[in-house]
Write a protein that holds these residues in place. Structure first.
Motif, PDB file in Angstrom:
ATOM      1  N   SER A 107       0.826  -1.211   0.000  1.00  0.00           N
ATOM      2  CA  SER A 107       0.000   0.000   0.000  1.00  0.00           C
ATOM      3  C   SER A 107       0.862   1.264   0.000  1.00  0.00           C
ATOM      4  CB  SER A 107      -0.970   0.002   1.184  1.00  0.00           C
ATOM      5  OG  SER A 107      -0.269   0.060   2.395  1.00  0.00           O
ATOM      6  N   LEU A 108       1.984   1.266   0.721  1.00  0.00           N
ATOM      7  CA  LEU A 108       2.878   2.424   0.690  1.00  0.00           C
ATOM      8  C   LEU A 108       3.483   2.613  -0.702  1.00  0.00           C
ATOM      9  CD1 LEU A 108       4.774   2.199   4.108  1.00  0.00           C
ATOM     10  CD2 LEU A 108       2.966   3.786   3.452  1.00  0.00           C
ATOM     11  N   ALA A 109       3.833   1.507  -1.340  1.00  0.00           N
ATOM     12  CA  ALA A 109       4.374   1.592  -2.695  1.00  0.00           C
ATOM     13  C   ALA A 109       3.328   2.171  -3.645  1.00  0.00           C
ATOM     14  CB  ALA A 109       4.820   0.217  -3.173  1.00  0.00           C
ATOM     15  N   LYS A 110       2.098   1.732  -3.507  1.00  0.00           N
ATOM     16  CA  LYS A 110       1.030   2.235  -4.373  1.00  0.00           C
ATOM     17  C   LYS A 110       0.772   3.715  -4.111  1.00  0.00           C
ATOM     18  CE  LYS A 110      -3.785   1.514  -5.576  1.00  0.00           C
ATOM     19  NZ  LYS A 110      -5.018   0.849  -5.222  1.00  0.00           N
ATOM     20  N   LEU A 111       0.735   4.113  -2.840  1.00  0.00           N
ATOM     21  CA  LEU A 111       0.432   5.502  -2.506  1.00  0.00           C
ATOM     22  C   LEU A 111       1.527   6.473  -2.917  1.00  0.00           C
ATOM     23  CD1 LEU A 111      -1.173   5.085   1.020  1.00  0.00           C
ATOM     24  CD2 LEU A 111      -2.304   5.789  -1.084  1.00  0.00           C
ATOM     25  N   THR A 112       2.771   6.020  -2.934  1.00  0.00           N
ATOM     26  CA  THR A 112       3.880   6.908  -3.275  1.00  0.00           C
ATOM     27  C   THR A 112       4.328   6.766  -4.722  1.00  0.00           C
ATOM     28  OG1 THR A 112       5.486   5.286  -2.488  1.00  0.00           O
ATOM     29  CG2 THR A 112       4.775   6.983  -0.919  1.00  0.00           C
ATOM     30  N   GLY A 113       3.788   5.794  -5.453  1.00  0.00           N
ATOM     31  CA  GLY A 113       4.227   5.569  -6.819  1.00  0.00           C
ATOM     32  C   GLY A 113       5.573   4.864  -6.881  1.00  0.00           C
ATOM     33  N   ALA A 114       5.951   4.217  -5.784  1.00  0.00           N
ATOM     34  CA  ALA A 114       7.242   3.529  -5.710  1.00  0.00           C
ATOM     35  C   ALA A 114       7.071   2.059  -6.058  1.00  0.00           C
ATOM     36  CB  ALA A 114       7.830   3.670  -4.302  1.00  0.00           C
ATOM     37  N   GLU A 115       8.178   1.371  -6.143  1.00  0.00           N
ATOM     38  CA  GLU A 115       8.198  -0.061  -6.401  1.00  0.00           C
ATOM     39  C   GLU A 115       8.658  -0.763  -5.130  1.00  0.00           C
ATOM     40  OE1 GLU A 115       7.692  -3.308  -8.898  1.00  0.00           O
ATOM     41  OE2 GLU A 115       7.573  -1.247  -9.612  1.00  0.00           O
ATOM     42  N   LEU A 116       7.924  -1.799  -4.725  1.00  0.00           N
ATOM     43  CA  LEU A 116       8.306  -2.588  -3.554  1.00  0.00           C
ATOM     44  C   LEU A 116       9.435  -3.523  -3.981  1.00  0.00           C
ATOM     45  CD1 LEU A 116       7.768  -3.494  -0.638  1.00  0.00           C
ATOM     46  CD2 LEU A 116       6.107  -5.104  -1.563  1.00  0.00           C
ATOM     47  N   VAL A 117      10.628  -3.281  -3.454  1.00  0.00           N
ATOM     48  CA  VAL A 117      11.791  -4.080  -3.822  1.00  0.00           C
ATOM     49  C   VAL A 117      11.855  -5.338  -2.961  1.00  0.00           C
ATOM     50  CG1 VAL A 117      14.314  -4.118  -3.956  1.00  0.00           C
ATOM     51  CG2 VAL A 117      13.067  -2.049  -4.546  1.00  0.00           C
ATOM     52  N   GLN A 118      11.616  -5.178  -1.657  1.00  0.00           N
ATOM     53  CA  GLN A 118      11.752  -6.307  -0.753  1.00  0.00           C
ATOM     54  C   GLN A 118      10.987  -6.022   0.530  1.00  0.00           C
ATOM     55  OE1 GLN A 118      15.705  -6.822   0.844  1.00  0.00           O
ATOM     56  NE2 GLN A 118      15.430  -9.011   1.076  1.00  0.00           N
ATOM     57  N   ASP A 119      10.404  -7.072   1.099  1.00  0.00           N
ATOM     58  CA  ASP A 119       9.884  -6.970   2.458  1.00  0.00           C
ATOM     59  C   ASP A 119      10.509  -8.108   3.244  1.00  0.00           C
ATOM     60  OD1 ASP A 119       7.355  -9.166   2.652  1.00  0.00           O
ATOM     61  OD2 ASP A 119       7.844  -8.409   0.655  1.00  0.00           O
ATOM     62  N   LEU A 120      11.151  -7.755   4.332  1.00  0.00           N
ATOM     63  CA  LEU A 120      11.899  -8.726   5.114  1.00  0.00           C
ATOM     64  C   LEU A 120      11.677  -8.438   6.581  1.00  0.00           C
ATOM     65  CD1 LEU A 120      13.958 -11.057   4.940  1.00  0.00           C
ATOM     66  CD2 LEU A 120      15.751  -9.356   5.051  1.00  0.00           C
ATOM     67  N   GLY A 121      10.997  -9.339   7.272  1.00  0.00           N
ATOM     68  CA  GLY A 121      10.708  -9.134   8.685  1.00  0.00           C
ATOM     69  C   GLY A 121       9.826  -7.926   8.886  1.00  0.00           C
ATOM     70  N   LYS A 122      10.311  -6.958   9.640  1.00  0.00           N
ATOM     71  CA  LYS A 122       9.565  -5.729   9.924  1.00  0.00           C
ATOM     72  C   LYS A 122      10.016  -4.577   9.029  1.00  0.00           C
ATOM     73  CE  LYS A 122       9.092  -6.986  14.760  1.00  0.00           C
ATOM     74  NZ  LYS A 122       9.335  -6.563  16.132  1.00  0.00           N
TER      75      LYS A 122
END
Length: 143
Positions: A107-122
């Motif tokens: 959702s943060l990636a969508k709201l900022t127009g960014a690309e989610l590169v990785q989600d790891l833990g927290k």
């Protein structure tokens, strides 16, 4: 369904192809569109390696999503400023559920127009190229 694997992949690419419009960036709850170009696996790997080097040097730009000073609007503004200045940032949260961290990153990636590169833990790693193009993805990924 008698479709071959190749046909399913081609159909999936048609359905999920990114739009050709430039990314829309705003903070006040406007409608947002996806980034202009989806990152390849090689580019994601190069960005993760670059983020690891920045973290080792203790200069990785970081935003804490659970900071009590931020409400929703000021958090988005902080993310916008950090992405414009650095292009690659880390967002930390204290969420315990891995699924909710992944949803938050998307959702943060969508709201900022960014690309989610990785989600790891927290932690979530976001990338959005700025007009100045600080990071050369082609050179980083060895193309």
């Amino acid at each position: 369904t008698g479709a071959t694997r190749m046909q399913r992949v081609q159909r999936s690419r048609k359905l999920h192809s990114p739009c050709s419009c430039p990314p829309m960036r705003a903070v006040d709850g406007e409608d947002f569109q996806a980034a202009e170009k989806k990152l390849s696996g090689r580019e994601r790997r190069a960005l993760r390696a670059y983020a690891a080097r920045l973290k080792a040097a203790k200069i990785m730009p970081t935003v804490r999503a659970d900071d009590p000073r931020y409400d929703a609007k000021s958090l988005l503004l902080a993310l916008e400023n950090a992405l414009t200045k650095h292009e690659l940032i880390v967002v930390h949260t204290e969420e315990l559920n891995k699924k909710s961290v992944k949803e938050m990153g998307a959702s943060l990636a969508k709201l900022t127009g960014a690309e989610l590169v990785q989600d790891l833990g927290k932690t979530v790693l976001l990338f959005r190229p700025s007009e100045r193009r600080l990071l050369d993805l082609d050179a980083m990924s060895g193309r």
